[in-house]
Design an enzyme around this catalytic site. Structure first.
Site, PDB file in Angstrom:
ATOM      1  N   ALA A 184      -0.914   3.809   8.481  1.00 30.43           N
ATOM      2  CA  ALA A 184      -0.607   4.176   7.097  1.00 30.43           C
ATOM      3  C   ALA A 184       0.879   4.501   6.939  1.00 30.43           C
ATOM      4  CB  ALA A 184      -1.458   5.369   6.658  1.00 30.43           C
ATOM      5  N   TYR A 185       1.403   5.272   7.865  1.00 30.28           N
ATOM      6  CA  TYR A 185       2.810   5.656   7.830  1.00 30.28           C
ATOM      7  C   TYR A 185       3.710   4.428   7.964  1.00 30.28           C
ATOM      8  CZ  TYR A 185       6.873   8.635   8.940  1.00 30.28           C
ATOM      9  OH  TYR A 185       8.080   9.280   8.936  1.00 30.28           O
ATOM     10  N   THR A 186       3.350   3.536   8.890  1.00 32.00           N
ATOM     11  CA  THR A 186       4.103   2.295   9.075  1.00 32.00           C
ATOM     12  C   THR A 186       4.111   1.464   7.798  1.00 32.00           C
ATOM     13  OG1 THR A 186       3.637   2.192  11.447  1.00 32.00           O
ATOM     14  CG2 THR A 186       4.181   0.122  10.357  1.00 32.00           C
TER      15      THR A 186
END
Length: 254
Positions: free
Chosen positions: A156-158
């Site tokens: 998700a962060y990526t």
């Protein structure tokens, strides 16, 4: 030696998530470079403590950037009270460490909303304000090394941090004729509460990262602050659409 084009005197900067970590490092560097700094975040006690350290050129607004429908009113209120904004640093974010198989749709969306959707709305409203006041301003996206390289357990962060680079390019294309620049910084592994949360209980991952960094040490928030001074200052007046890694060489280390 004083080199005015590398300073921020006379500029007002809005920094999201400026009460701690990288955001506070940027705010501190900006006040030292002569800028008037406005930090926003959700926790008033943290913001109040940060402003007490930053000094008289700093102020704060308590605000949750995921409340996108209220962002326009916030920007109007800031401009009415503090004057035009010259620099916006989209720094606020949340972290989610989990393999893709364990990442729920709601958790994924929460990370995207905080990093990407809120940054879009903030940038749009600030850039429209810059246009009204004929400000040749600077928007700075705080991306991540995950926008450059693949890492496990941060899907998700990526996705959010990589998408911020697309947002940078899209905004650049629409606002360059107005003299507004948009650039990004990709912090490496910087000493912060978020870094400790991600690595303190994962010695194998921590050692893997340190072995990837030629300097063999984590960076400091002020390292990002110094890069942000450059991108916010007149010294970078012809720099537009750049992703600047501040990573100790991790992106190119062997």
């Amino acid at each position: 030696m004083n080199i005015p084009q590398f300073g921020l005197k006379g500029k007002t900067a809005l920094i999201t998530g400026g009460g701690s970590g990288i955001g506070f490092g940027i705010a501190k560097a900006y006040t030292e470079a002569g800028a008037r700094v406005i930090i926003i975040g959700r926790t008033e006690s943290q913001l109040k403590e940060a402003v007490a350290i930053l000094g008289s050129n700093a102020s704060y607004y308590v605000f949750d950037i995921t409340e996108q429908s209220k962002i326009k009113d916030l920007i109007n209120r800031i401009v009415d009270n503090q004057g035009p904004i010259h620099i916006l640093v989209n720094n606020a974010g949340i972290h989610l460490k989990a393999p893709a198989s364990k990442t729920t749709d709601d958790a994924f969306l929460s990370v995207i909303q905080t990093h990407l959707l809120s940054a879009f709305t903030l940038s749009r409203e600030v850039m429209e304000s810059m246009k009204r006041y004929d400000i040749k301003g600077s928007i700075i996206m705080i991306s991540s090394m995950t926008g450059i390289m693949a890492m496990t357990q941060v899907v998700a962060y990526t996705s959010a941090k990589t998408a911020m680079l697309g947002l940078m390019r899209g905004l650049l294309a629409d606002y360059a004729e107005d003299g507004i620049r948009v650039n990004s910084i990709a912090p490496g592994w910087i000493k912060s509460k978020m870094l400790h949360q991600a690595l303190d209980k994962d010695a194998e991952r921590k050692n893997k990262i340190l072995n990837r960094i030629p300097f063999k040490e984590f960076g400091k928030p002020e390292d990002i602050g110094n890069a942000a001074i450059y991108l916010g200052s007149d010294a970078s007046s012809y720099v537009n659409g750049v992703l600047l890694p501040v990573d100790g060489g991790a992106a190119v280390g062997f």
